[in-house]
Write an enzyme that holds these catalytic residues in place. Sequence first.
Site, PDB file in Angstrom:
ATOM      1  N   HIS A 196      -0.599   1.800 -13.078  1.00 15.38           N
ATOM      2  CA  HIS A 196       0.046   0.644 -13.708  1.00 15.38           C
ATOM      3  C   HIS A 196       1.520   0.992 -13.949  1.00 15.38           C
ATOM      4  CE1 HIS A 196       0.252  -3.018 -16.036  1.00 15.38           C
ATOM      5  NE2 HIS A 196       0.978  -2.357 -16.907  1.00 15.38           N
ATOM      6  N   ASN A 202      -6.753   3.542 -11.859  1.00 16.37           N
ATOM      7  CA  ASN A 202      -5.756   2.516 -11.549  1.00 16.37           C
ATOM      8  C   ASN A 202      -4.380   3.065 -11.870  1.00 16.37           C
ATOM      9  OD1 ASN A 202      -4.687  -0.110 -10.920  1.00 16.37           O
ATOM     10  ND2 ASN A 202      -4.467  -0.491 -13.113  1.00 16.37           N
ATOM     11  N   LEU A 232      -8.608  -4.818 -19.644  1.00 15.13           N
ATOM     12  CA  LEU A 232      -7.501  -4.691 -18.697  1.00 15.13           C
ATOM     13  C   LEU A 232      -6.473  -3.655 -19.148  1.00 15.13           C
ATOM     14  CD1 LEU A 232      -6.240  -5.988 -16.109  1.00 15.13           C
ATOM     15  CD2 LEU A 232      -4.879  -7.396 -17.673  1.00 15.13           C
ATOM     16  N   GLY A 252       0.772  -1.231   0.000  1.00 16.00           N
ATOM     17  CA  GLY A 252       0.000   0.000   0.000  1.00 16.00           C
ATOM     18  C   GLY A 252       0.804   1.282   0.000  1.00 16.00           C
ATOM     19  N   SER A 253       1.975   1.278  -0.638  1.00 21.23           N
ATOM     20  CA  SER A 253       2.747   2.535  -0.638  1.00 21.23           C
ATOM     21  C   SER A 253       2.060   3.599  -1.484  1.00 21.23           C
ATOM     22  CB  SER A 253       4.191   2.300  -1.093  1.00 21.23           C
ATOM     23  OG  SER A 253       4.256   1.951  -2.449  1.00 21.23           O
ATOM     24  N   GLU A 299       5.622   6.670  -9.097  1.00 22.68           N
ATOM     25  CA  GLU A 299       4.185   6.420  -8.912  1.00 22.68           C
ATOM     26  C   GLU A 299       3.648   7.271  -7.772  1.00 22.68           C
ATOM     27  OE1 GLU A 299       3.044   2.228  -8.762  1.00 22.68           O
ATOM     28  OE2 GLU A 299       4.855   1.700  -9.853  1.00 22.68           O
TER      29      GLU A 299
HETATM   30  C1  GRF Z   1       2.696  -0.716  -7.850  1.00 25.90           C
HETATM   31  O1  GRF Z   1       3.851  -0.878  -8.624  1.00 25.90           O
HETATM   32  C2  GRF Z   1       1.509  -0.544  -8.745  1.00 25.90           C
HETATM   33  O2  GRF Z   1       1.792   0.172  -9.902  1.00 25.90           O
HETATM   34  C3  GRF Z   1       1.199  -1.969  -9.089  1.00 25.90           C
HETATM   35  O3  GRF Z   1       1.399  -2.679  -7.895  1.00 25.90           O
HETATM   36  C4  GRF Z   1       2.347  -1.996  -7.089  1.00 25.90           C
HETATM   37  C5  GRF Z   1       1.704  -1.716  -5.770  1.00 25.90           C
HETATM   38  O4  GRF Z   1       2.589  -1.232  -4.800  1.00 25.90           O
HETATM   39  N1  GRF Z   1      -0.105  -2.065  -9.663  1.00 25.90           N
HETATM   40  P1  GRF Z   1       2.040  -0.637  -3.441  1.00 25.90           P
HETATM   41  O5  GRF Z   1       1.136  -1.698  -2.799  1.00 25.90           O
HETATM   42  O6  GRF Z   1       1.262   0.615  -3.760  1.00 25.90           O
HETATM   43  O7  GRF Z   1       3.249  -0.373  -2.607  1.00 25.90           O
END
Ligand code: GRF
Length: 197
Positions: A110, A108, A145, A13-14, A175
């Site tokens: 990705h 989402n 998807l 969940g970062s 991200e």
């Molecule tokens: C991230 O790389 C996201 O893009 C992918 O899964 C990972 C999740 O990381 N879909 P976190 O749980 O948010 O740390």
Amino acid sequence: MTKRVAIFISGGGSNMEALVDSMTGDHPARPVLVLSNVPGAGGLARAEARGVPTAVVDHRAFGGDRPAFEAALDAELAAARADIICLAGFMRILTPGFVARHAGRILNIHPSLLPKYPGLETHARAIASGDAVAGCTVHEVTADLDSGPVLGQARVPVRPGDTSRTLAARVLETEHQLYPAVLHRFASGDRTPVFLP
Ligand code: GRF
């Protein structure tokens, strides 16, 4: 009106943390729910530590009955009165029915520059292809998807000697910049894509 945001996770969940931490002050949204399909997912404790209500809907309890699983998701969303759903490392594919019920309200993130590398193993595929630039995309979720309209992208250089692990770590940091920037714009009613840097 302030938008109410539910964040779906399956793991650490970062990205959820980055989103929650961004929704302060004059931000047009607030977090109202962090939901995990995995009991004990690390992100649940992190959400609780931030005072965000959490829920677990364990997909395994539904024995492959996706509509029943998603009805349970819907119940949590309704109870939280969520306006926007942010998928953040949520490792379940949602059915066209669920997506249609929440059309235009699901985001989402990705870890690739879509339309390149939908699905899994994105970093290994970017390296194997010899790409000089990788990155991440926030998109609206549609029934297909990883292919809904792009709401934001950030580019990350691939360095000589990068492995999928080192590249993933660098992309993940980006991200955490991109997703909050897109959510801020989206929650204010503006779907113009955000491009970083
Ligand atoms: C991230 O790389 C996201 O893009 C992918 O899964 C990972 C999740 O990381 N879909 P976190 O749980 O948010 O740390």
